[in-house]
Design a protein around this motif. Structure first.
Motif, PDB file in Angstrom:
ATOM      1  N   ARG A  12       0.828  -1.209   0.000  1.00 28.96           N
ATOM      2  CA  ARG A  12       0.000   0.000   0.000  1.00 28.96           C
ATOM      3  C   ARG A  12       0.858   1.253   0.000  1.00 28.96           C
ATOM      4  NH1 ARG A  12      -3.706  -2.201   4.703  1.00 28.96           N
ATOM      5  NH2 ARG A  12      -1.635  -2.184   5.570  1.00 28.96           N
ATOM      6  N   ARG A  13       1.960   1.230   0.727  1.00 26.02           N
ATOM      7  CA  ARG A  13       2.823   2.412   0.814  1.00 26.02           C
ATOM      8  C   ARG A  13       3.568   2.679  -0.488  1.00 26.02           C
ATOM      9  NH1 ARG A  13       5.105   2.934   6.885  1.00 26.02           N
ATOM     10  NH2 ARG A  13       3.094   2.652   7.856  1.00 26.02           N
ATOM     11  N   LEU A  14       3.908   1.622  -1.209  1.00 25.91           N
ATOM     12  CA  LEU A  14       4.668   1.799  -2.443  1.00 25.91           C
ATOM     13  C   LEU A  14       3.894   2.616  -3.468  1.00 25.91           C
ATOM     14  CD1 LEU A  14       6.317  -1.709  -2.878  1.00 25.91           C
ATOM     15  CD2 LEU A  14       7.404   0.401  -2.135  1.00 25.91           C
ATOM     16  N   GLY A  15       2.580   2.505  -3.480  1.00 30.07           N
ATOM     17  CA  GLY A  15       1.766   3.252  -4.436  1.00 30.07           C
ATOM     18  C   GLY A  15       1.738   4.744  -4.177  1.00 30.07           C
ATOM     19  N   ARG A  16       2.110   5.170  -2.978  1.00 29.20           N
ATOM     20  CA  ARG A  16       2.050   6.589  -2.627  1.00 29.20           C
ATOM     21  C   ARG A  16       3.415   7.267  -2.601  1.00 29.20           C
ATOM     22  NH1 ARG A  16      -1.625   5.701   2.581  1.00 29.20           N
ATOM     23  NH2 ARG A  16      -0.013   4.158   2.843  1.00 29.20           N
ATOM     24  N   LEU A  17       4.445   6.550  -2.989  1.00 31.43           N
ATOM     25  CA  LEU A  17       5.798   7.112  -2.923  1.00 31.43           C
ATOM     26  C   LEU A  17       6.168   7.832  -4.218  1.00 31.43           C
ATOM     27  CD1 LEU A  17       7.681   4.148  -1.260  1.00 31.43           C
ATOM     28  CD2 LEU A  17       6.996   6.290  -0.202  1.00 31.43           C
ATOM     29  N   PRO A  18       7.060   8.805  -4.133  1.00 34.99           N
ATOM     30  CA  PRO A  18       7.561   9.457  -5.349  1.00 34.99           C
ATOM     31  C   PRO A  18       8.307   8.455  -6.236  1.00 34.99           C
ATOM     32  CG  PRO A  18       8.163  10.713  -3.391  1.00 34.99           C
ATOM     33  CD  PRO A  18       7.589   9.409  -2.922  1.00 34.99           C
ATOM     34  N   VAL A  19       8.306   8.711  -7.520  1.00 31.34           N
ATOM     35  CA  VAL A  19       8.931   7.816  -8.492  1.00 31.34           C
ATOM     36  C   VAL A  19      10.420   7.625  -8.209  1.00 31.34           C
ATOM     37  CG1 VAL A  19       9.452   7.508 -10.941  1.00 31.34           C
ATOM     38  CG2 VAL A  19       7.236   8.411 -10.250  1.00 31.34           C
ATOM     39  N   GLU A  20      11.112   8.686  -7.810  1.00 30.77           N
ATOM     40  CA  GLU A  20      12.546   8.589  -7.532  1.00 30.77           C
ATOM     41  C   GLU A  20      12.820   7.616  -6.390  1.00 30.77           C
ATOM     42  OE1 GLU A  20      11.066  11.849  -7.096  1.00 30.77           O
ATOM     43  OE2 GLU A  20      11.166  12.095  -9.252  1.00 30.77           O
ATOM     44  N   VAL A  21      11.971   7.643  -5.372  1.00 35.42           N
ATOM     45  CA  VAL A  21      12.147   6.754  -4.228  1.00 35.42           C
ATOM     46  C   VAL A  21      11.875   5.314  -4.647  1.00 35.42           C
ATOM     47  CG1 VAL A  21      11.296   6.187  -1.916  1.00 35.42           C
ATOM     48  CG2 VAL A  21      11.615   8.563  -2.575  1.00 35.42           C
ATOM     49  N   LEU A  22      10.863   5.106  -5.484  1.00 36.75           N
ATOM     50  CA  LEU A  22      10.565   3.755  -5.970  1.00 36.75           C
ATOM     51  C   LEU A  22      11.730   3.184  -6.788  1.00 36.75           C
ATOM     52  CD1 LEU A  22       6.836   4.064  -7.041  1.00 36.75           C
ATOM     53  CD2 LEU A  22       7.769   2.755  -5.137  1.00 36.75           C
ATOM     54  N   LYS A  23      12.323   4.012  -7.631  1.00 37.15           N
ATOM     55  CA  LYS A  23      13.472   3.563  -8.424  1.00 37.15           C
ATOM     56  C   LYS A  23      14.646   3.201  -7.520  1.00 37.15           C
ATOM     57  CE  LYS A  23      12.457   6.141 -12.616  1.00 37.15           C
ATOM     58  NZ  LYS A  23      12.885   7.228 -13.507  1.00 37.15           N
ATOM     59  N   ARG A  24      14.868   4.015  -6.514  1.00 37.74           N
ATOM     60  CA  ARG A  24      15.972   3.750  -5.578  1.00 37.74           C
ATOM     61  C   ARG A  24      15.703   2.478  -4.765  1.00 37.74           C
ATOM     62  NH1 ARG A  24      20.944   6.071  -4.330  1.00 37.74           N
ATOM     63  NH2 ARG A  24      21.128   6.332  -2.105  1.00 37.74           N
ATOM     64  N   TYR A  25      14.442   2.229  -4.405  1.00 38.28           N
ATOM     65  CA  TYR A  25      14.077   1.019  -3.684  1.00 38.28           C
ATOM     66  C   TYR A  25      14.319  -0.223  -4.563  1.00 38.28           C
ATOM     67  CZ  TYR A  25      11.287  -2.439  -1.198  1.00 38.28           C
ATOM     68  OH  TYR A  25      10.873  -3.579  -0.560  1.00 38.28           O
TER      69      TYR A  25
END
Length: 93
Positions: A12-25
């Protein structure tokens, strides 16, 4: 090769994160799968560190100025359990 287990609330949290943070994750997960937590310690940008207090036994890696991934390593297995991805809030909930 290391296995990564993600807590069910993480999806659920991944859908609300900025794209840059998702790429870094995703990059963080690639590094952990290939070389484990030791690989994270070699890359200074993640600032991988052990936590203390109520989160003793867990570790934190920086995904940006504001965001951290909190995880723990199961020593008997080759498993990294991702507990939370938080906006630098280490309080237990």
């Amino acid at each position: 090769m290391w296995q990564i287990l993600e807590h069910k609330r993480l999806s659920r949290r991944l859908g609300r994160l900025p794209v840059e943070v998702l790429k870094r994750y995703e990059k963080w997960k690639d590094i952990v799968q290939l070389s484990g937590p030791q690989g994270l310690r070699e890359i200074k940008g993640f600032h991988d560190e052990a936590l203390s207090g109520g989160r003793r036994g867990e570790r934190s890696s920086r995904l940006g100025i504001k965001y951290r991934v909190i995880y723990k390593v199961k020593s008997q297995e080759v498993v990294v359990e991702v507990i939370d991805l938080t906006a630098h809030d280490y309080r237990n909930r």
